[in-house]
Write a protein that holds these residues in place. Structure first.
Motif, PDB file in Angstrom:
ATOM      1  N   PRO A 269       0.829  -1.207   0.000  1.00 19.51           N
ATOM      2  CA  PRO A 269       0.000   0.000   0.000  1.00 19.51           C
ATOM      3  C   PRO A 269       0.862   1.256   0.000  1.00 19.51           C
ATOM      4  N   THR A 270       0.326   2.335  -0.506  1.00 23.68           N
ATOM      5  CA  THR A 270       0.966   3.629  -0.316  1.00 23.68           C
ATOM      6  C   THR A 270       0.627   4.112   1.087  1.00 23.68           C
ATOM      7  N   GLU A 271       1.386   5.086   1.568  1.00 20.81           N
ATOM      8  CA  GLU A 271       1.053   5.672   2.871  1.00 20.81           C
ATOM      9  C   GLU A 271      -0.357   6.247   2.865  1.00 20.81           C
ATOM     10  N   GLN A 272      -0.720   6.875   1.766  1.00 18.64           N
ATOM     11  CA  GLN A 272      -2.052   7.465   1.662  1.00 18.64           C
ATOM     12  C   GLN A 272      -3.126   6.398   1.810  1.00 18.64           C
ATOM     13  N   GLU A 273      -2.960   5.279   1.126  1.00 18.33           N
ATOM     14  CA  GLU A 273      -3.931   4.195   1.236  1.00 18.33           C
ATOM     15  C   GLU A 273      -3.962   3.636   2.654  1.00 18.33           C
ATOM     16  N   TRP A 274      -2.776   3.472   3.231  1.00 19.93           N
ATOM     17  CA  TRP A 274      -2.714   2.898   4.573  1.00 19.93           C
ATOM     18  C   TRP A 274      -3.443   3.795   5.574  1.00 19.93           C
ATOM     19  N   GLU A 275      -3.182   5.092   5.526  1.00 20.67           N
ATOM     20  CA  GLU A 275      -3.830   5.988   6.489  1.00 20.67           C
ATOM     21  C   GLU A 275      -5.325   6.122   6.210  1.00 20.67           C
TER      22      GLU A 275
ATOM     23  N   MET B 112      -4.027  -2.709  12.931  1.00 17.98           N
ATOM     24  CA  MET B 112      -3.721  -1.432  12.275  1.00 17.98           C
ATOM     25  C   MET B 112      -3.051  -0.462  13.245  1.00 17.98           C
ATOM     26  N   ALA B 113      -2.853  -0.891  14.462  1.00 19.06           N
ATOM     27  CA  ALA B 113      -2.101  -0.115  15.455  1.00 19.06           C
ATOM     28  C   ALA B 113      -1.273  -1.093  16.269  1.00 19.06           C
ATOM     29  N   GLY B 114       0.012  -0.846  16.398  1.00 25.27           N
ATOM     30  CA  GLY B 114       0.859  -1.709  17.200  1.00 25.27           C
ATOM     31  C   GLY B 114       1.182  -3.033  16.529  1.00 25.27           C
ATOM     32  N   ASN B 115       1.762  -3.919  17.289  1.00 30.29           N
ATOM     33  CA  ASN B 115       2.267  -5.234  16.869  1.00 30.29           C
ATOM     34  C   ASN B 115       3.501  -5.066  15.989  1.00 30.29           C
ATOM     35  N   VAL B 116       3.364  -4.712  14.710  1.00 33.41           N
ATOM     36  CA  VAL B 116       4.548  -4.451  13.881  1.00 33.41           C
ATOM     37  C   VAL B 116       4.326  -3.236  12.990  1.00 33.41           C
ATOM     38  N   TRP B 117       5.399  -2.496  12.767  1.00 32.02           N
ATOM     39  CA  TRP B 117       5.372  -1.492  11.714  1.00 32.02           C
ATOM     40  C   TRP B 117       5.172  -2.206  10.391  1.00 32.02           C
ATOM     41  N   GLU B 118       4.558  -1.525   9.418  1.00 36.22           N
ATOM     42  CA  GLU B 118       4.284  -2.148   8.124  1.00 36.22           C
ATOM     43  C   GLU B 118       4.860  -1.312   6.990  1.00 36.22           C
ATOM     44  N   TRP B 119       5.592  -1.989   6.110  1.00 38.98           N
ATOM     45  CA  TRP B 119       6.192  -1.328   4.952  1.00 38.98           C
ATOM     46  C   TRP B 119       5.120  -0.753   4.030  1.00 38.98           C
ATOM     47  N   CYS B 120       5.411   0.410   3.465  1.00 43.16           N
ATOM     48  CA  CYS B 120       4.566   1.011   2.436  1.00 43.16           C
ATOM     49  C   CYS B 120       5.369   1.148   1.141  1.00 43.16           C
ATOM     50  N   GLU B 121       4.689   1.369   0.060  1.00 42.74           N
ATOM     51  CA  GLU B 121       5.328   1.424  -1.255  1.00 42.74           C
ATOM     52  C   GLU B 121       6.243   2.633  -1.421  1.00 42.74           C
ATOM     53  N   ASN B 122       5.814   3.777  -0.928  1.00 41.67           N
ATOM     54  CA  ASN B 122       6.490   5.028  -1.273  1.00 41.67           C
ATOM     55  C   ASN B 122       7.700   5.339  -0.396  1.00 41.67           C
TER      56      ASN B 122
END
Length: 294
Positions: free
Chosen positions: A148-154, A219-229
């Protein structure tokens, strides 16, 4: 009779939209949910400079994995493709030594042994970690998806744009609800004292803390998640960008190492990043997929 026409028309439109939503939901790929498009706020002006300025963005509908990719899912990918992760190629990966409160490179740390050979094996129902951005991209491509992009993730974390001011994906500013923690994060005084009141010192099983209103987990905590951008300032996002060796790919969601007094990364607007080849014991990923003809 004419006065009833607007009512009938409205009912027909409502029924059509509902039918379209149900159809879209039913056709979602296994393990994914539809994130409806729309306008949402991105960023925050309240905590860290890297999260500002707040701005509005329009996001198209897309499919998103319900939870981060698990160890079991990643193992299937490795078994079917003979893929070798960056951590395995380098022979080491980043491990946070809680007893001394420092990050170190540990020989033999990888997705199967996130804390190194002397640590516990990665559990199948936990998010896979010690995977680089390159590894995450390779998995998503194999699965017929993408990052996902950051925009999509947020947009997804804000429940399709419905959350305007609340800090967290469950729609409030408090970490606890009905006496229960809503995310796997750090409790105590980072970096040397973690009370582990939420029950997990390291990663937790995906979905252990319930789901968001959209049906998403972790969607909060556990692990950070990589984004595309690439992780660049928002006010420079429209300018040409040439990555350097130290340039970072964006990460979202926070992790079990996030203390609200230090990073507070598990807010919907929280940002982090690492270079594409970096592997860390608190970073994973989830995939998204475009909706055909959207």
């Amino acid at each position: 009779m004419k006065k009833f026409i607007p009512i009938i028309t409205a009912l027909i439109i409502t029924a059509t939209l509902f039918s379209s939503f149900v159809s879209s939901t039913e056709s979602s790929p296994e393990g994914m949910v539809v994130i409806s498009g729309g306008t949402s706020l991105i960023g925050s002006n309240e905590v860290f400079e890297q999260e500002g300025p707040v701005h509005e963005k329009v996001t198209k509908s897309f499919y998103m994995d319900i939870h981060p990719v698990t160890v079991a899912q990643f193992r299937t990918f490795v078994q079917e493709t003979a893929y070798e992760t960056d951590a395995e190629k380098f022979g080491n990966a980043g491990v946070f030594q809680m007893e001394i409160g420092q990050w170190t490179l540990v020989a033999g740390a990888n997705w199967m042994f996130p804390q190194g050979p002397k640590g516990a094996n990665a559990k199948d129902n936990h998010p896979v970690t010690q995977v680089s951005w390159n590894d995450a991209k390779a998995y998503c491509k194999w699965a017929g998806k993408r990052l996902p992009t950051e925009q999509e993730w947020e947009h997804a974390a804000r429940n399709g744009g419905l959350i305007k001011t609340a800090k967290y994906p469950w729609g409030s500013d408090t970490l606890m609800k009905d006496g229960k923690y809503q995310a796997n994060v750090w409790q105590g005084a980072f970096p040397l004292y973690n009370s582990v009141k939420d029950g997990y010192k390291y990663t937790s099983p995906v979905g252990a803390f319930g789901e968001s209103p959209l049906g998403l987990e972790d969607m909060a905590g556990n692990v950070w998640e990589w984004c595309e951008n690439w992780k660049i300032p928002y006010d420079q996002s429209s300018e040409p960008f040439v990555p350097k060796a130290e340039s970072e790919k964006a990460q979202r969601g926070g992790s079990y190492l996030c203390d609200p007094m230090v990073c507070h990364g598990y807010r919907v607007s929280g940002r982090s990043g690492s270079t594409p080849e970096t592997s860390l014991m608190h970073v994973g990923f989830r995939c998204v997929k475009d909706i055909p003809n959207n």
